[in-house]
Design a protein around this motif. Structure first.
Motif, short mmCIF file in Angstrom:
data_model
loop_
_atom_site.label_atom_id
_atom_site.label_comp_id
_atom_site.label_asym_id
_atom_site.label_seq_id
_atom_site.Cartn_x
_atom_site.Cartn_y
_atom_site.Cartn_z
N PHE A 121 -37.14 34.74 -64.85
CA PHE A 121 -38.13 34.92 -64.83
C PHE A 121 -38.93 35.45 -65.94
O PHE A 121 -37.85 35.25 -66.65
N ASP A 122 -40.11 35.17 -66.06
CA ASP A 122 -40.68 35.03 -67.94
C ASP A 122 -42.26 36.04 -67.64
O ASP A 122 -42.72 35.81 -66.49
N TYR A 139 -38.83 58.03 -67.62
CA TYR A 139 -38.60 56.83 -68.14
C TYR A 139 -40.16 55.79 -68.19
O TYR A 139 -41.35 56.36 -67.64
N TYR A 140 -40.22 55.53 -69.55
CA TYR A 140 -40.92 54.28 -69.00
C TYR A 140 -40.62 53.17 -67.75
O TYR A 140 -39.52 52.93 -67.73
N ALA A 141 -42.33 52.57 -67.70
CA ALA A 141 -42.08 51.43 -67.30
C ALA A 141 -43.30 50.62 -67.30
O ALA A 141 -44.20 51.39 -68.22
N VAL A 142 -43.02 49.22 -66.97
CA VAL A 142 -44.52 48.70 -67.65
C VAL A 142 -43.76 47.48 -66.64
O VAL A 142 -43.58 46.02 -66.69
N PRO A 143 -45.02 47.41 -65.33
CA PRO A 143 -44.80 46.83 -63.83
C PRO A 143 -45.51 45.27 -64.36
O PRO A 143 -46.44 45.36 -65.27
N TYR A 144 -44.96 44.18 -63.99
CA TYR A 144 -45.74 42.73 -63.85
C TYR A 144 -45.90 42.16 -62.88
O TYR A 144 -44.69 41.85 -62.13
N GLY A 145 -46.50 41.86 -61.86
CA GLY A 145 -47.20 41.80 -61.14
C GLY A 145 -45.86 41.74 -59.54
O GLY A 145 -45.35 43.08 -59.60
N PRO A 146 -44.78 40.73 -59.46
CA PRO A 146 -43.90 42.07 -58.12
C PRO A 146 -42.73 42.96 -58.95
O PRO A 146 -41.52 43.49 -58.32
N TYR A 147 -42.56 42.74 -60.14
CA TYR A 147 -41.61 42.65 -61.16
C TYR A 147 -41.69 44.08 -61.83
O TYR A 147 -42.96 44.48 -62.23
N TYR A 148 -40.56 45.40 -61.00
CA TYR A 148 -41.03 46.56 -61.93
C TYR A 148 -39.76 46.76 -62.70
O TYR A 148 -39.21 47.13 -62.57
N ILE A 149 -40.55 47.12 -64.19
CA ILE A 149 -39.43 46.45 -65.20
C ILE A 149 -39.10 48.05 -65.65
O ILE A 149 -40.81 48.72 -66.09
N TRP A 150 -38.59 49.18 -65.46
CA TRP A 150 -38.81 50.29 -66.05
C TRP A 150 -37.13 50.71 -66.83
O TRP A 150 -35.85 49.93 -67.23
N GLY A 151 -36.84 51.54 -67.09
CA GLY A 151 -35.89 52.41 -67.50
C GLY A 151 -35.40 51.84 -69.67
O GLY A 151 -35.77 51.53 -70.30
N ALA A 152 -34.55 51.60 -69.31
CA ALA A 152 -33.68 50.47 -70.81
C ALA A 152 -34.58 50.14 -70.69
O ALA A 152 -34.78 49.85 -72.78
#
Length: 200
Positions: free
Chosen positions: A146-147, A173-186
């Protein structure tokens, strides 16, 4: 700002000196052993020019994997003996994982290395995808491709600091959620490094 202009801004910013990052940046109490052996790896940070503006391509790992199942990641992996360097490793892995032909990639530069809790020293390879392509997820390893809008990931205000217990210790840790996507960690930490270098 148009997609080409924003990508050009990032390319120009990559020459700036930046500090290495790690999974331990938000956990200063962590004591890392002297002389630890880290394995080199490379991840590709693919920048896309689309009708919806500039975007970054990411993958969601298969839930069947032993390491980091279901997590959001860049395409990439460890440097093999046949790889000339970590850039070659990132390009090879991107072709294997999502079907991105290296000839369709223009490498713009690199971010400072990132040390992971799993013992890798990862080089983020920032690259522009020259022409549209249809991702082909590698069966068994990649659940989804996805993008995310690039401006979202370049805005420090989009990043949160969260925490969870890992091996009995609270790990932040850092997280930068976007919509249904939970972007976290490294992955989120490397994106935050990109935002720090090239953001507004």
């Amino acid at each position: 700002m148009s997609a080409p202009d924003l990508i050009a801004q990032i390319a120009g910013a990559l020459g700036r000196t930046g500090a290495a990052t790690s999974d331990f940046d938000l956990n200063p109490e962590t004591v890392l052993p002297e002389g630890r052996m880290l394995r080199p790896a490379g991840v590709l940070v693919p920048l896309l020019t689309t009708s919806n503006g500039p975007r970054i391509l990411l993958t969601q790992r298969s839930s069947a994997l032993k390491q980091h199942p279901g997590q959001i990641a860049f395409p990439g992996g460890k440097q093999d003996e046949g790889d000339a360097d970590v850039t070659a490793a990132a390009l090879r892995e991107a072709q294997e994982e999502i079907g991105l032909d290296p000839s369709n990639v223009e490498v713009l530069g690199h971010l400072p290395v990132h040390e992971t809790v799993t013992g890798y020293v990862v080089t983020p390879v920032i690259a522009r995808v020259r022409a549209p392509f249809t991702p082909i997820p590698e069966a068994g390893e990649v659940a989804e491709v996805f993008d995310v809008p690039l401006p979202h990931l370049l805005d420090p205000k989009m990043f949160q600091i969260e925490g969870r217990y890992w091996r009995g210790t609270l790990r932040r840790y850092y997280a930068v959620p976007y919509g249904p996507y939970y972007i976290w960690g490294a992955t989120a930490r490397m994106l935050r490094a990109l935002a720090d270098v090239a953001g507004p």
